[in-house]
Every structure is written in structure tokens, then in C-alpha cells.
Design a protein around this motif. Structure first.
Motif, PDB file in Angstrom:
ATOM      1  N   PHE A  45      -8.258   1.115   0.349  1.00  0.00           N
ATOM      2  CA  PHE A  45      -7.430   0.031  -0.192  1.00  0.00           C
ATOM      3  C   PHE A  45      -8.301  -0.922  -1.012  1.00  0.00           C
TER       4      PHE A  45
ATOM      5  N   GLU B 132       0.836  -1.199   0.000  1.00  0.00           N
ATOM      6  CA  GLU B 132       0.000   0.000   0.000  1.00  0.00           C
ATOM      7  C   GLU B 132       0.876   1.257   0.000  1.00  0.00           C
TER       8      GLU B 132
ATOM      9  N   SER C 222      -4.726  -0.442  -4.537  1.00  0.00           N
ATOM     10  CA  SER C 222      -3.614  -1.145  -3.914  1.00  0.00           C
ATOM     11  C   SER C 222      -2.602  -1.446  -5.015  1.00  0.00           C
TER      12      SER C 222
END
Length: 283
Positions: free
Chosen positions: A94, A73, A133
Motif C-alpha cells: 500500500f 485499497e 493506493s
């Protein structure tokens, strides 16, 4: 039967490798090369309608290699730096909890390719917006058998692994209507080291999703002749950041003086070349 299957697999892998090299040398495609790893495409944006998205990994080295695959990330700073984070900041989502990929690890012989499939799933309860992500490919050279007469018998071998820098590409899932717009502000000419000239400006983002595209800088002289002085591909501003400070190096043709004219900077979409924003600087 097994021999035929192996031959078919080999031909498919050779086909992918040859095709990628032809495309890479013929067109300006988004192909990322790091060390001996070739990745195509370098960025995926999905609306979840496809069964799966495909990424082609190619080993361009002379030795076999093992590629471990995982998620990482990142957050982007206003200067374009990517910093690793563990928890999403406000306004950031995410994608990794809703992504599944196969295989988890890839072993490639020299000049061999394999396709990685990524699926978007369980998105019904997600709010509208953008989820991002990065898929991370970490490469290690395949083990080599090296005889060591001083430390091993004739039946023993020592194993040596050589680590290689990893590669990451963004996977973006978008749900709902894209309300994002962009603008260019604070355009200025910057002289550096007396020999290098840059155009510096702010790329501003407003809305619920990221922006991504190419920059073209042109100079129109007094005779209305237009000169392309800079072209940069693949520049973006990821959510939740609303600002990115850009500095483009100008390639000024011999004899051209950037005076008494107009410097224009245009930001366009990669594929369609649709103009997203533009700004002029009268010199």
C-alpha cells in the motif's frame, strides 16, 4: 484587497474548467467523469522526485458540491474487477502510509475547479518495488435551504443531502528498477450471439511492477491491406496479479471477412506508444 483576491481565484478556477473542457474535447486525454465530478489525471505514477503531484477536480454540475477525500485499497482480479481489501496480500504494498494530500475536503461551486496536492514522504526505508493506493473522492450535493411551512417557522430551514457515487483513481509510487515484462498468449476468436465477434487472450505480467497501456487489434487480409478492428485504452495488470483475461469486441467493416488473413493484437504504452507485447493469430 479581498475583492481582488476573490476575482483572481475565480479567474483561476474558470481557467482550469475551460482548459479541461478544451483538452477533453480536442485530445484523447485521461479525464475521468463520474456524475458531476471531473478528475484529471485519472492515474498517477510517481518516483518521488517531484515535490508534489497535482490532481484537478472540477464540478460540472449546476449545484455546489462537497467532496470528501480519503484512501481506499483495491486488489485486481484476473478478470479486471477491483475488490476492496483492508490488508495487503503477499507481493502487494500500500502507498497510503507514505502519502499526504491537501486539502482533505473540497467545496466547489458550479463549474469550479480546485487542485489537490499529493506528496510522497518517508520512503528512505522502503524496499524497491511498487506501492499502490487509490484516492477516493466521495461527493455529496451541497446543502440546499428549503422552506417547510408545515414543519418549520419562517426563520427555520430544513437541510437535505443527496449522496452521489464516489470516484477513485490509483496513485502508484515506484522505487528502484522496473524489471517488469508482459506477453500475450492464448489468442482466439470468439463468436457471440452470431452478431458480435471478440478476440480473447491472456495478458501476462512478470516482474516487480504493474503494467498499463492500450490495445490495438488489426486484421491483414490476403491483399496485405490492414484494417483496425479494435482499439481500447487504459488496460492494466496490477501487482501482485500476474494474469488478466482480456476480451476485445471487434468492429468489423462491412464486407470484411475475417478469413484467410492475420489478426494481430498489440499492447503499447499510453504516452510513448512503445510496443510492450504483441501476438498474431493466423485465420
Amino acid at each position: 484587497m479581498k475583492t481582488n483576491i476573490k476575482k483572481t481565484t475565480f479567474h483561476k478556477q474558470t481557467f482550469w474548467f475551460t482548459l479541461l473542457l478544451i483538452l477533453f474535447s480536442t485530445f484523447e486525454l485521461s479525464i475521468f467523469a463520474q456524475g458531476n465530478l471531473l478528475v484529471y489525471p485519472t492515474r498517477i505514477v510517481s518516483d518521488g522526485k517531484k515535490m508534489s503531484e497535482k490532481i484537478v477536480l472540477t464540478n460540472t454540475g449546476k449545484d455546489s458540491a462537497v467532496y470528501d477525500i480519503s484512501f481506499i485499497e483495491y486488489k485486481m482480479t484476473k478478470y479486471g474487477e477491483m475488490k476492496i481489501i483492508n490488508e495487503p496480500e503477499e507481493g502487494m504494498n500500500f502507498a497510503s502510509p507514505n502519502l499526504r494530500y491537501f486539502p482533505k475536503k473540497v467545496i466547489l461551486a458550479p463549474f469550479q475547479s480546485q487542485t489537490l496536492k499529493v506528496q510522497v514522504r518517508n520512503t528512505q526505508s522502503l524496499k524497491d518495488g511498487e506501492y499502490r493506493s487509490h484516492l477516493y473522492f466521495r461527493s455529496k450535493e451541497r446543502s440546499k435551504k428549503i422552506k417547510n411551512n408545515e414543519q418549520a417557522t419562517t426563520s427555520e430551514v430544513s437541510v437535505k443531502l443527496k449522496p452521489v457515487i464516489g470516484v477513485s483513481i490509483p496513485f502508484i509510487y515506484r522505487k528502484g528498477t522496473n524489471t517488469t515484462t508482459s506477453s500475450i498468449s492464448d489468442l482466439q476468436l470468439v463468436q457471440q450471439n452470431r452478431e458480435e465477434t471478440f478476440v480473447k487472450f491472456n495478458l501476462n505480467r512478470i516482474g516487480n511492477m504493474s503494467i498499463y497501456g492500450d490495445f490495438t487489434a488489426t486484421f491483414k487480409d490476403q491483399k496485405n491491406k490492414t484494417h483496425t478492428v479494435s482499439y481500447v485504452q487504459g488496460v492494466g495488470v496490477y501487482t501482485p496479479e500476474n494474469l488478466r483475461i482480456i476480451k476485445l469486441k471487434l468492429s468489423i467493416p462491412e464486407g470484411l471477412n475475417l478469413k484467410d488473413g492475420t489478426l494481430q493484437v498489440v499492447f503499447t504504452k499510453n504516452e510513448s506508444q512503445e510496443v510492450l507485447s504483441e501476438a498474431n493469430l493466423i485465420l
